[in-house]
Design an enzyme around this catalytic site. Structure first.
Site, mmCIF file in Angstrom:
data_model
loop_
_atom_site.group_PDB
_atom_site.id
_atom_site.type_symbol
_atom_site.label_atom_id
_atom_site.label_comp_id
_atom_site.label_asym_id
_atom_site.label_seq_id
_atom_site.Cartn_x
_atom_site.Cartn_y
_atom_site.Cartn_z
ATOM 1 N N GLU A 170 0.836 -1.205 0.000
ATOM 2 C CA GLU A 170 0.000 0.000 0.000
ATOM 3 C C GLU A 170 0.866 1.247 0.000
ATOM 4 O OE1 GLU A 170 -3.319 0.350 -0.466
ATOM 5 O OE2 GLU A 170 -2.458 2.340 -0.686
ATOM 6 N N GLU A 174 -0.894 9.025 5.052
ATOM 7 C CA GLU A 174 -1.926 9.433 6.001
ATOM 8 C C GLU A 174 -2.269 10.909 5.784
ATOM 9 O OE1 GLU A 174 -1.114 8.168 10.039
ATOM 10 O OE2 GLU A 174 -0.346 6.269 9.292
ATOM 11 N N LYS A 225 8.240 -1.562 -2.429
ATOM 12 C CA LYS A 225 7.571 -0.811 -1.348
ATOM 13 C C LYS A 225 8.605 -0.210 -0.391
ATOM 14 C CE LYS A 225 4.921 0.851 1.671
ATOM 15 N NZ LYS A 225 4.202 2.092 1.472
ATOM 16 N N CYS A 281 6.210 4.484 9.376
ATOM 17 C CA CYS A 281 6.861 3.615 8.387
ATOM 18 C C CYS A 281 8.239 4.022 7.893
ATOM 19 C CB CYS A 281 5.936 3.428 7.195
ATOM 20 S SG CYS A 281 4.429 2.565 7.686
HETATM 21 P P1 NAD Z 1 -1.798 -0.408 12.701
HETATM 22 O O1 NAD Z 1 -0.977 -0.706 13.900
HETATM 23 O O2 NAD Z 1 -2.578 0.875 12.644
HETATM 24 O O3 NAD Z 1 -2.862 -1.579 12.468
HETATM 25 C C1 NAD Z 1 -2.551 -2.926 12.530
HETATM 26 C C2 NAD Z 1 -3.738 -3.665 13.156
HETATM 27 O O4 NAD Z 1 -3.494 -5.075 13.059
HETATM 28 C C3 NAD Z 1 -3.946 -3.367 14.647
HETATM 29 O O5 NAD Z 1 -5.258 -2.857 14.845
HETATM 30 C C4 NAD Z 1 -3.736 -4.729 15.338
HETATM 31 O O6 NAD Z 1 -4.582 -4.935 16.444
HETATM 32 C C5 NAD Z 1 -4.083 -5.685 14.208
HETATM 33 N N1 NAD Z 1 -3.532 -7.036 14.376
HETATM 34 C C6 NAD Z 1 -2.264 -7.411 14.685
HETATM 35 N N2 NAD Z 1 -2.170 -8.758 14.710
HETATM 36 C C7 NAD Z 1 -3.388 -9.252 14.409
HETATM 37 C C8 NAD Z 1 -3.924 -10.570 14.273
HETATM 38 N N3 NAD Z 1 -3.160 -11.639 14.412
HETATM 39 N N4 NAD Z 1 -5.217 -10.712 13.961
HETATM 40 C C9 NAD Z 1 -6.010 -9.620 13.800
HETATM 41 N N5 NAD Z 1 -5.569 -8.347 13.904
HETATM 42 C C10 NAD Z 1 -4.273 -8.163 14.205
HETATM 43 O O7 NAD Z 1 -0.821 -0.505 11.468
HETATM 44 P P2 NAD Z 1 -0.979 0.229 10.045
HETATM 45 O O8 NAD Z 1 -0.468 1.621 10.125
HETATM 46 O O9 NAD Z 1 -2.344 -0.024 9.527
HETATM 47 O O10 NAD Z 1 0.100 -0.582 9.183
HETATM 48 C C11 NAD Z 1 -0.136 -1.908 8.786
HETATM 49 C C12 NAD Z 1 0.904 -2.313 7.750
HETATM 50 O O11 NAD Z 1 0.774 -1.479 6.593
HETATM 51 C C13 NAD Z 1 2.351 -2.134 8.215
HETATM 52 O O12 NAD Z 1 3.119 -3.167 7.659
HETATM 53 C C14 NAD Z 1 2.763 -0.807 7.613
HETATM 54 O O13 NAD Z 1 4.155 -0.744 7.376
HETATM 55 C C15 NAD Z 1 2.005 -0.801 6.309
HETATM 56 N N6 NAD Z 1 1.691 0.528 5.782
HETATM 57 C C16 NAD Z 1 1.257 1.520 6.610
HETATM 58 C C17 NAD Z 1 0.908 2.764 6.084
HETATM 59 C C18 NAD Z 1 0.416 3.892 6.960
HETATM 60 O O14 NAD Z 1 0.255 4.977 6.450
HETATM 61 N N7 NAD Z 1 0.165 3.678 8.243
HETATM 62 C C19 NAD Z 1 0.951 2.958 4.701
HETATM 63 C C20 NAD Z 1 1.379 1.911 3.882
HETATM 64 C C21 NAD Z 1 1.735 0.692 4.434
HETATM 65 C C1 UGA Z 2 4.512 7.655 3.672
HETATM 66 C C2 UGA Z 2 4.533 7.567 2.147
HETATM 67 O O1 UGA Z 2 4.354 8.879 1.622
HETATM 68 C C3 UGA Z 2 3.439 6.639 1.645
HETATM 69 O O2 UGA Z 2 3.537 6.501 0.241
HETATM 70 C C4 UGA Z 2 3.601 5.271 2.299
HETATM 71 O O3 UGA Z 2 2.550 4.417 1.902
HETATM 72 C C5 UGA Z 2 3.562 5.440 3.798
HETATM 73 O O4 UGA Z 2 4.615 6.348 4.209
HETATM 74 C C6 UGA Z 2 3.809 4.157 4.543
HETATM 75 O O5 UGA Z 2 4.323 3.215 4.015
HETATM 76 O O6 UGA Z 2 3.489 4.214 5.740
HETATM 77 P P1 UGA Z 2 3.092 8.956 5.486
HETATM 78 O O7 UGA Z 2 4.179 8.536 6.408
HETATM 79 O O8 UGA Z 2 1.700 8.710 5.875
HETATM 80 O O9 UGA Z 2 3.286 8.256 4.055
HETATM 81 O O10 UGA Z 2 3.216 10.527 5.205
HETATM 82 P P2 UGA Z 2 4.197 11.409 4.288
HETATM 83 O O11 UGA Z 2 3.384 12.437 3.630
HETATM 84 O O12 UGA Z 2 5.055 10.592 3.429
HETATM 85 O O13 UGA Z 2 5.102 12.131 5.379
HETATM 86 C C7 UGA Z 2 6.046 11.426 6.151
HETATM 87 C C8 UGA Z 2 6.829 12.410 7.002
HETATM 88 O O14 UGA Z 2 7.695 13.211 6.195
HETATM 89 C C9 UGA Z 2 5.951 13.392 7.769
HETATM 90 O O15 UGA Z 2 6.469 13.609 9.055
HETATM 91 C C10 UGA Z 2 6.022 14.652 6.934
HETATM 92 O O16 UGA Z 2 5.782 15.825 7.677
HETATM 93 C C11 UGA Z 2 7.448 14.588 6.440
HETATM 94 N N1 UGA Z 2 7.648 15.356 5.192
HETATM 95 C C12 UGA Z 2 7.048 14.956 4.041
HETATM 96 C C13 UGA Z 2 8.474 16.474 5.201
HETATM 97 O O17 UGA Z 2 9.040 16.846 6.252
HETATM 98 N N2 UGA Z 2 8.656 17.160 4.037
HETATM 99 C C14 UGA Z 2 8.067 16.793 2.879
HETATM 100 O O18 UGA Z 2 8.290 17.482 1.840
HETATM 101 C C15 UGA Z 2 7.244 15.662 2.881
#
Ligand code: NAD
Ligand code: UGA
Length: 477
Positions: A170, A174, A225, A281
């Protein structure tokens, strides 16, 4: 043969699982989407009749939940049942950095992913496509596959389940998750089995054009990723390093960013100097890349990427240090207002937020912090700082000057500037850019400082109000 997906189950109702499945449900009314999680409290919030209680704040999310929940989108803790009913299962659980053992501090902890794979192996019925949505180290699909397949050999069920594993990382950010999901730059699907790849592509083709759906081998998908996050974070560290140089030389990082960003090879995005990258992340994914590189004996590659994280850590402390220096070398007992605690605007997420490190440094120096955020709750800040809120510092009394290293939450940041020595902007919430500096200046203790770590404040108005201003990467003023 074309396989039509009718029932999706997503394990993990977090910042990825929740919004991603909401958009799939909203774009694919024919598919029933079940989001399951072990966290009962989180599921209750997803099911709350009051949409302001959703566990995640994302612009546009409430509206989708309102339209789809109870129609084709469901949240529950019935993990076993929902796995057994699904023909496609997304694993979207957390993959934090390992805290102990081999690879501690760098490698991803895959224990939650492994638990999921075992649950799927035990409860899935018939042919099931398992999709890695979590961000995972290269070769994790092999681990999942091994667990799924080996458990079937000893299965006592009448029908042995069959699996294909796909990688579908993904890329949402955020704060713009819904828009990113509805209009993605690309959807990446890595896998070996054409039938499974087509089935997942068909789900996305309900709203994403075919050209944007990229197919790769599974290892390229997993690695792409990690690489995407590493490149993005690298840009932030690069511009922050130049920002420090701008401050030292009389250049302005915004002008430098504009000048280099208009080169189409460099591009203008992700060049905003700020208080350092946060979020759940960037750091963990780069450290994962560092671990993988070391594991494969590529020491120089590991060191190259580790530098991005080191620069970020240094930069965050640089900001707290310069705040102390500008306030005559001591902040002990001084009131400092912190505007913004989330790691970026438009989210309630504080994971790895620069505000945590900067606030901890200032508390350590003895400052009394009045912290505000539009979406982060005070109980989350308590968890992040590891210090309970002290409401006493809000009450002006003879004793108030005795407090050191305490903090409290400001429900209303407008009325809380009385006698503050400094205001520090750490999150770029739009509302902070419209502050009335003339009236704030009347309240502050002079000489007062404004620290703008996000470049969102009106420089002219602050100067007109006779306040001292420090702005990130600004060597001019
Ligand atoms: P998160 O901590 O918000 O959510 C994960 C959820 O999984 C939790 O609610 C937890 O209770 C649940 N969980 C854990 N083990 C479980 C199980 N065995 N059965 C059922 N539920 C279970 O994490 P997130 O931010 O959603 O990230 C999830 C994954 O996606 C990570 O690998 C992260 O790197 C990736 N990712 C995150 C973002 C982001 O913006 N947060 C963007 C892209 C990818
Ligand atoms: C980032 C990536 O942008 C997503 O593509 C990816 O899916 C995600 O991580 C993930 O794998 O979790 P996110 O962390 O939600 O997304 O937010 P970003 O907009 O990337 O910002 C990350 C951090 O960098 C923030 O603290 C932001 O303030 C900072 N940032 C970003 C800067 O300081 N300057 C910039 O120009 C951009």
């Amino acid at each position: 043969m074309n396989l039509e997906i009718k029932n999706i189950c997503c394990i993990g109702a977090g910042y990825v699982g929740g919004p991603t499945m909401s958009v799939i449900a909203s774009e694919c009314p024919e598919i029933r989407v079940e989001v399951v999680d072990i966290n009962n409290e989180r599921i209750n919030l997803w099911n709350s009749p009051n949409l302001d209680d959703l566990p995640i704040y994302e612009p546009g999310l409430k509206e989708i939940i309102k339209n789809c929940r109870g129609k084709n989108l469901y949240f529950s803790t019935n993990i076993e049942e929902k796995i057994s009913q699904a023909d496609m299962i997304f694993i979207s659980v957390n993959t934090p950095t390992k805290r102990k053992g081999i690879g501690a501090g760098k490698a991803s902890d895959l224990k939650w992913v492994e638990v999921c794979a075992r649950q799927v192996a035990q409860f899935a019925v018939g042919y099931t496509i398992v999709v890695e949505k979590s961000t995972l180290p290269v070769k994790t699909a092999e681990v999942i596959k091994t667990i799924l397949e080996s458990s079937q050999k000893f299965n006592s069920k009448k029908e042995v389940a069959k699996f294909d594993v796909l990688s579908n990382p993904e890329f949402l950010a955020e704060g713009s998750a819904i828009d990113d999901l509805k209009n993605p730059d690309r959807v990446l699907i890595g896998g070996e089995n054409d039938q499974a790849i087509t089935a997942l592509s068909n789900v996305y083709e309900n709203w994403v054009s075919k050209e944007k759906i990229l197919h790769t081998n599974i290892w390229s998908s997993e690695l792409a990723k990690l690489t995407a996050n590493a490149f993005l974070a690298q840009r932030v560290s690069s511009i922050n390093s130049i920002g420090a140089l701008c401050e030292a030389t009389g250049a302005d990082v915004r002008e430098v960013a504009r000048a280099i960003g208009s080169d189409s090879r460099i591009g203008s995005k992700f060049l905003d100097s700020g208080p350092g990258f946060g979020g759940s992340c960037f750091k963990k994914d780069i450290l994962n890349l560092v671990y993988l590189s070391s594991y494969f004996g590529l020491r120089e590659v590991a060191e190259f990427w580790e530098g991005v994280v080191n620069l970020n850590d240094w930069h965050q402390h640089r900001i707290s240090n310069l705040i102390v220096k500008k306030l005559f070398g001591t902040v002990t007992g001084k009131k400092i207002c912190i505007l913004g605690f989330a790691f970026k605007a438009n989210t309630n997420d504080t994971r790895e937020s620069s505000a945590i490190k900067i606030c901890k440094d200032l508390l350590e120096e003895g400052a009394n912090l009045f912290i505000h955020d539009f979406k982060v709750e005070s109980k989350q800040i308590t968890r992040d700082l590891g210090i309970a809120e002290n409401y006493e510092i809000k009450i002006k009394s003879e004793n108030s000057s005795f407090y050191e290293g305490e903090w409290c939450f400001m429900d209303n940041h407008i009325d809380n500037y009385e006698d503050a020595d400094a205001i520090v902007v750490l999150t770029e919430w739009h509302e902070y850019s419209r502050l009335d500096w003339d009236s704030i200046a009347l309240k502050l203790r002079k000489p007062a400082w404004i620290f703008d770590a996000r470049s969102i404040l009106d420089v002219k108005k602050i100067k007109k109000a006779n306040l001292n201003l420090w702005r990130i990467g600004d060597g001019v003023s």
